[in-house]
Design an enzyme around this catalytic site. Structure first.
Site, short mmCIF file in Angstrom:
data_model
loop_
_atom_site.label_atom_id
_atom_site.label_comp_id
_atom_site.label_asym_id
_atom_site.label_seq_id
_atom_site.Cartn_x
_atom_site.Cartn_y
_atom_site.Cartn_z
N SER A 1 18.70 -15.22 12.93
CA SER A 1 19.58 -15.77 13.94
C SER A 1 18.84 -16.34 15.15
O SER A 1 19.42 -17.05 15.95
CB SER A 1 20.56 -14.71 14.42
OG SER A 1 19.86 -13.66 15.09
N SER B 1 15.96 -11.31 11.92
CA SER B 1 16.28 -12.47 12.76
C SER B 1 15.14 -12.98 13.61
O SER B 1 15.25 -14.06 14.19
CB SER B 1 17.48 -12.16 13.66
OG SER B 1 18.67 -12.22 12.91
N LYS C 1 16.13 -16.13 23.75
CA LYS C 1 17.33 -16.22 22.91
C LYS C 1 18.53 -15.87 23.79
O LYS C 1 18.44 -14.96 24.64
CB LYS C 1 17.17 -15.22 21.76
CG LYS C 1 18.28 -15.23 20.72
CD LYS C 1 17.99 -14.18 19.64
CE LYS C 1 18.98 -14.23 18.49
NZ LYS C 1 18.65 -13.24 17.43
#
Lengths: 501, 504
Positions: free
Chosen positions: A158, A182, A83
């Site tokens: 996210s 997330s 990420k």
């Protein structure tokens, strides 16, 4: 089945073994993944950047090391992607924000370092909601990410880019971060395993802060064993993070192997029945959850009712605390030292223009909320009170864990939704965090695992969440592995991964 | 009302930069005076993903200060964030300690001028607290743009907050001076106002004499010399007296001092003050200082200034001498070592005179500065070629009559010029040994008396001044080596003899 299909079909654990045994070359594995990225990216937009050259060089280094007889790390040759919240030295790191576009970190974060030390091959950086704030990967100045299971649907957030990439087999395992769900929510929406470890289990050094007291890094994988493999590499005290836990790192893979035997006798699972009465809980999600719970009971687990008296207050508490911390953590983005800068005649105007142009609407909203709750005249009513409720929530969990080993619930109250469907209703999206937020507030480990699909079209994944006491990752992995052994969902391939299931 | 009708109330906030090798919350090296932006790392610049980790050495320094001034150390203290936007503040907040500092209470002893009879009388100025925090960088305005140096950003600081218990500008300066001496004794800070490792803000308010409630205070920022501390506070007192006399209210404000006009002026009023949005620092757990750590730190404390002053006065020194010696702990250490090497406590005054007189003179510094506002009281003994043992040896030679006091000064100067020589070596080599041989000196006196019949006649006629002439002649002939006392005695004896032989 092509050689590439064989590689992409293997778990990270199987890939690592194949490379270690000399059955596969790291270079072939990396090339297969780079080709898969090339094939899937136009439809998914999961990657922020692909580090092909670096990946090929790392793969060659693994092959050379193996040829020379050197001992290989536990992730040697496994292609991973991070990420974009994780700092990678020499590789652009934006945290999904225009304010950091073009920022190339001069230092290495602990996560990238530990993965590299374990021999992992870095394929690139993955898209995300800006600064980790969002549940659909739509809060981005870049391209929104598409769900490989239904292209016009969101992947969750996210860590949406990580979820889409792992689901689409465009990386063997991915790293996400979880402040209020997330990791787990996008895992749930993309048929993956998503593990949020105990707060402090994995270092936060090199993970760009959203809400420091809630943020935790963790793996997102196709199988439970891969999550255990990755956690074993990432976990452990870090002198650069004084909130990291100095506790021994257990053998997570052994817990998985034990669970895969399918025997859960002696395990007590708590059920917070009241949470299932929630208005927003989709009937199909509830059905799949009850089916999963029945499977766990069939494997020998005992299911008991527990109470979480302050459950209803978790979302409100979370949004006071996370916005407060975010408003503070994001104060450093002022255009003075790095990142975006809008030069204006005065310092104040430069700050305003830089932050106005650099932050998206959701980030700005949270900074404003957080700034408000920390004001001297509102602190006691908001931040101070939220901290008290946070303690009560943590006490609720502690009391529940006196009676059970873990608590089961759906991960997300709904399956994925159409891109754009909820962008005008941020509050409705906040409420979707209802099942995941408690683990962050109490600092507890939690895992989301595949629990089937919706019966109606489009066929969308549904997740099961298990929350355990502090440092109970082995127990969570054991039960998750037992559940996985009883099902075949994790073996299904999404339509947008280039192959059939 | 006249000035005398108001009681002045002053509280001080003193920032002291701790002399550690690395910064407060990162392993970044730090020292003063380096090229701009060379003492930086990822944390110092507030790069995304970096985290603070407390520097144990800085906490240790802070702990020793707190124990030295008698603070209570709670088992847990907390870090907090203080927010404001400014380019020299890399993270947009400063990590400090807010409602749970690491040290509470304590006091600084200052001289009590209300007891002029007792120069060692002190008054305890109680402290509210001490807390740790990180420093900001430095902005330099250069015309249309500003330059920022982040070297200082993240340097470790302690802020010592007094209660509003000081009653004059002079007391305020005394307080800062005593505090400075303490931190230098502890070796935890250079505490140099000019270099900014010691900084002072003063809260000043007035109230009618006899009133118990505090008046409205104003805070004067950035007082960077002892002179300005006193001048600024006095200027602020004048401003407030004028306001109150005119029937106007003092408005709580932050002030700056303009030395050119000798005036304080309002920078901002309380209404315009920033809301720093303090909240507990989530990046670090509470700081735990346990009993074992406290005990170890306590055991490491040196004797502190007032204790040393009292000990020196016990040895027979004047309060003034004790003050000169203890203004600089290295000087006091030197004195103690020299006196110990003399093996005779009754020589304290003699040793003190040598140390504060000849030695400091030769070290080319003005020892008066030791009691003064000068920042350079430390380090004067650095490179001193005369060890305390050597000075003691020299004093021993004077006491034993081996050399004269005058010769001893020359020997000391020669050791400075030729480091490595011992006093004995120079005395022997350069012939400073005093001649005390009575027969030899008597012979010398006789010869000189015989050679100067005219002066002898004057002396015998009662002109006592001429005696000095003869002594001088003997000293000249003996090249200064004759023991003056013995010369006096010999002259006496020779004159007596002459007087007898001349009697009819």
């Amino acid at each position: 089945m092509s050689a590439s299909d064989d590689i992409l079909g293997r778990s990270a654990r199987a890939l690592a073994k194949g490379i270690r045994d000399g059955e596969l070359s790291s270079l072939d594995v990396t090339r297969a993944y780079l080709e898969q990225i090339h094939a899937t990216e136009p439809a998914l937009h999961a990657y922020r950047c692909v580090t092909s050259e670096l990946a090929l060089a790392q793969a060659q280094a693994v092959d050379r090391a193996r040829a020379s007889g050197a001992s290989l790390g536990p992730l040697a040759g496994v292609p991973v992607a991070l990420k974009d919240i994780f700092v990678t030295q020499g590789v652009e790191t934006t945290c999904g924000s225009a304010i950091l576009a073009g920022w190339v970190p001069p230092y290495q974060g602990t996560h990238a370092q530990r993965l590299a030390d374990a021999g992992a091959v870095l394929l690139g950086k993955l898209s995300m909601d800006e600064f980790g704030m969002g549940s659909a990967n739509e809060n981005t100045p870049f391209e929104p990410v598409h769900n490989p299971w239904a292209r016009d649907h969101v992947p969750g957030g996210s860590s949406g880019g990580t979820a889409a990439a792992v689901a689409a087999r465009s990386c063997a395992l991915g790293l996400g971060s979880d402040t209020g769900g997330s990791i787990r929510q996008p895992a749930s929406l993309c048929n993956l395993v998503g593990l949020k470890p105990t707060y402090g289990r994995v270092s936060r050094h090199g993970m760009i802060a959203f809400a420091s007291s809630l943020d935790q890094a963790g793996p997102m994988t196709r199988e439970v064993g891969d999550a255990a493999l990755a956690l074993g590499v990432l976990a452990g005290v870090d002198p650069r993070d004084s909130t990291s836990l100095d506790a021994p790192v257990p053998d997570y893979l052994a817990a998985v192997d034990a669970g895969a035997q399918g025997q859960l006798a002696g395990t007590t699972i708590g059920l917070h029945r009241r949470a299932l009465e929630l208005d927003g809980l989709a009937p199909q999600v509830r059905d799949r959850f009850e089916a999963s719970l029945a499977q766990l009971a069939d494997a020998g687990a005992r299911v008991i009712d527990i109470e979480l008296p302050h459950f209803e207050h978790a979302v409100a508490t979370y949004y006071v605390l996370c916005t407060a911390e975010a408003s503070s953590n994001l104060a450093r983005y002022d255009g003075v030292r790095y990142g975006l800068r809008r030069d204006r005649p005065s310092l104040r105007e430069t700050y305003e223009a830089t932050r106005h142009d650099g932050f998206g609407a959701e980030v700005a909203r949270r900074i404003l909320l957080g700034t408000f709750v920390l004001r001297a005249d509102s602190y006691a009513d908001y931040y101070g009170r939220a901290m008290k409720v946070r303690s009560l929530i943590a006490q609720d969990y502690a009391a529940a864990f006196a009676r059970c080993d873990m608590i089961a619930s759906p991960t997300s109250p709904v399956p994925s939704w159409r891109i754009g469907a909820k962008v005008d209703d941020p509050l409705a999206v906040y409420l979707l965090d209802v099942f995941t937020i408690g683990a962050n507030l109490a600092g507890l480990p939690a895992i989301s695992i595949p629990a089937g699909f919706t019966a109606s079209a489009p066929r969308l994944p549904i997740g099961l969440q298990l929350i355990g006491p502090r440092l109970a990752e082995p127990a969570l992995l054991r039960v998750a592995a037992a559940h996985e052994a009883a099902n075949r969902w994790h073996l299904e391939r999404p339509p947008a991964s280039g192959g059939g299931s | 009302m006249a000035r005398a009708d108001y009681e002045v109330v002053i509280g001080l906030e003193v920032h002291c930069q701790l002399a550690t090798a690395t910064k407060m919350f990162s392993g970044c090296a730090y020292s003063i005076g380096d090229e701009p932006n060379t003492q930086i790392d990822a944390y110092t610049l507030g790069l995304p993903g970096t985290l603070p980790v407390p520097n144990r050495a800085a906490v240790e320094h802070a702990l020793r200060l707190a124990l030295a001034v008698g603070c209570e150390i709670p088992p847990l203290s907390r870090w907090a964030r203080k927010h404001y936007f400014y380019p020299d503040l890399p993270k947009g907040y400063q990590i400090t300690q807010a409602d749970q500092p690491y040290a509470l209470g304590g006091a600084i002893e200052i001289p009590d001028h209300d007891q002029p009879d007792d120069p060692l009388a002190t008054r305890r100025v109680p402290l509210l607290r001490i807390h740790m925090e990180e420093d900001a960088g430095k902005n330099t305005h250069a015309g249309e743009y500003s330059l920022i140096d982040y070297n200082r950003a993240g340097a470790p600081l302690v802020e010592i907050v007094s209660l509003p218990a000081l009653r004059s500008a002079a007391e305020a300066a005394d307080y800062v001076r005593e505090l400075r001496t303490i931190v230098r004794y502890l070796g935890i800070s250079a505490a140099n106002m000019e270099q900014g490792t010691l900084r002072c803000d003063a809260n000043v308010s007035l109230r009618p004499v006899g009133a118990t409630a505090l008046g409205t205070r104003c805070e004067i920022k950035n007082l960077n010399s002892f002179k300005f501390i006193e001048a600024a506070i006095n200027a602020e007192i004048r401003r407030q007296v004028d306001l109150l006399d005119a029937g106007e209210a003092v408005i709580q404000s932050t002030m700056s001092y303009d030395p050119g006009r000798d005036q304080t002026k309002v920078m901002r009023t309380k209404e315009a003050a920033a809301d720093y949005r303090y909240f507990p620092e989530p990046d670090m757990p509470p700081l735990s200082i346990d009993a074992a750590w406290i005990a170890a730190a306590k055991a490491s404390l040196p004797a502190l200034p007032w204790a040393r002053r009292r000990a020196l006065v016990q040895l027979g020194l004047s309060a003034y001498d004790a003050g000169v010696l203890t203004a600089d702990h290295e000087l006091a250490d030197y004195f103690d070592a020299a006196l110990a090497a003399c093996n005779d406590p009754s020589l304290a005054k003699v040793v003190c005179n040598w140390v504060t007189g000849e030695l400091l003179k030769l070290l080319k510094t003005d020892h008066a500065e030791g009691l003064d506002d000068g920042d350079n009281t430390g380090g004067r003994l650095a490179g001193c070629p005369v060890s305390p043992a050597a000075l003691a040896e020299l004093i021993g030679h004077v006491e034993a009559g081996t050399i004269s006091g005058r010769a001893a000064k020359q020997v000391l100067a020669k050791i400075f010029a030729e480091p490595g020589q011992s006093p004995a070596q120079i005395i022997e080599r350069d012939g400073y040994r005093q001649v005390s041989d009575q027969a030899a000196i008597t012979q010398m006196v006789r010869e000189i008396v015989n050679a100067h019949p005219q002066q002898l006649e004057q002396l015998l006629a009662g002109k006592a001044k001429v005696r000095g002439f003869f002594v001088g002649q003997v000293m000249r002939v003996s090249k200064g080596q004759a023991n003056p006392q013995v010369v006096q005695q010999a002259l006496e004896a020779v004159l007596e003899q002459l007087a007898k032989t001349q009697e009819p």
